[in-house]
Design an enzyme around this catalytic site. Sequence first.
Site, PDB file in Angstrom:
ATOM      1  N   SER A 188       0.790  -1.231   0.000  1.00 18.39           N
ATOM      2  CA  SER A 188       0.000   0.000   0.000  1.00 18.39           C
ATOM      3  C   SER A 188       0.821   1.280   0.000  1.00 18.39           C
ATOM      4  O   SER A 188       0.370   2.298  -0.506  1.00 18.39           O
ATOM      5  CB  SER A 188      -0.940  -0.002   1.196  1.00 18.39           C
ATOM      6  N   HIS A 216      -5.163  -3.793  -2.385  1.00 18.16           N
ATOM      7  CA  HIS A 216      -4.900  -2.788  -3.417  1.00 18.16           C
ATOM      8  C   HIS A 216      -4.835  -3.369  -4.826  1.00 18.16           C
ATOM      9  O   HIS A 216      -4.543  -2.647  -5.778  1.00 18.16           O
ATOM     10  CB  HIS A 216      -3.609  -2.021  -3.087  1.00 18.16           C
TER      11      HIS A 216
END
Length: 394
Positions: A188, A216
């Site tokens: 991230s 993500h």
Amino acid sequence: MMRFDPLLRRALKDLEARSLRRQLRPLQLTPDQVLHRGQAITDFSSNDYLGLSGHRLLRERSAEWAMQHGTGARASRLVSGTLDLHERVENRLAQFKGTEAALLFASGWQANAAVLPALFRLAKEQTGEAPLVFCDKLNHASMHQGCAAAGIRQIRFRHNDLNHLESLLVRHTDLPGMRFILTESVFSMDGDTADIAALSALAKRYDAFLYLDEAHATGVLGPQGRGLSHGHEVDLVMGTFSKALGSMGAYIAGSRALCDWIITASSGFIYSTAPSPPMLGAMDAALEIVPGLDMERQALHQKAERLRQALNAAGIDTGLSNTQIVPVILGEETTTLSVARVLEERGILTIAIRPPTVPSGSARLRLALSASHDDASITSLIDSVITALRQTQA
Ligand SMILES: Cc1ncc(COP(=O)(O)O)c(C=O)c1O
């Protein structure tokens, strides 16, 4: 003033002196605009990678399911909170992820914090030995929380260094206990990716359980946005609805037996209210449209590549990013805060990420791109970052 306020104020002041105090910043949101103090601002800090948080279908289905079924599930899943809507979304999810089953959670943080202790309990009960848990050094805080809650001492491998991971697996060969490998497919704060094929092969070779956080990657990477786990053997995939999928909530996907175990053994699943109908409506709509967004995904990755190339050409370090998350690694907290401030004055919202979220000496602006950013806003971002940095360093 309350009794403990002087203590709290002293602690806050101490953090402030070290540029480490975190503060909230309210924004106003419309389906297609972000406003800061009444002014439109281009937001490069959010995780709304496909721009779905303002998508009409998500808004409509969320509102529709609230009107038809109410705003709350009224109970935890094992009491009377399991609705046909949960089963519908979980079936859709399992299909999307190509797994036998899936299970919803209220948030990604909660999923990691709640699922890991249940898995470690399985290991302990079935083998009689404490598990050995191998973790990437940059794993998300929620995975640390899951380990800490179970009293696990993590065996950490260098970020994305699978040779190091293998050497640690070898070093621990003689110890008893079930093995776990915990990692993310897209990190991230760095926007780099893990090699899932190699991880899966390692997990097989050393008989380890592979736990992969796709927060993500979900919606953004892999065929039709199904994540980087797609096509690989991964024992448990966790992902969120809170980022590219435009709303909130999370899931785990895996075998039926795995989900059945979590239902019966995970405290954070058992003792928490089920996701509500409006949340489920947004999830359902996102799962319906995300596979068809290949053009948006392609455009997103092209924008990220353009951004990286321009920043690198100006001598700016973007680490090993190869996704829609592009860090501008500046090192010093104060420089990072100053650059973020200058950008904000130019109508660009980025957030300074500082330790302990990232390792000391690697403070950064985390730029996160979205399909909703147009080319002009990327040009403006590139110019502004370069100018702000020169201004700060002058
Ligand atoms: C890798 C990773 N896992 C889990 C989470 C938590 O997800 P949520 O925001 O849905 O709680 C995040 C959120 O930032 C994340 O980056």
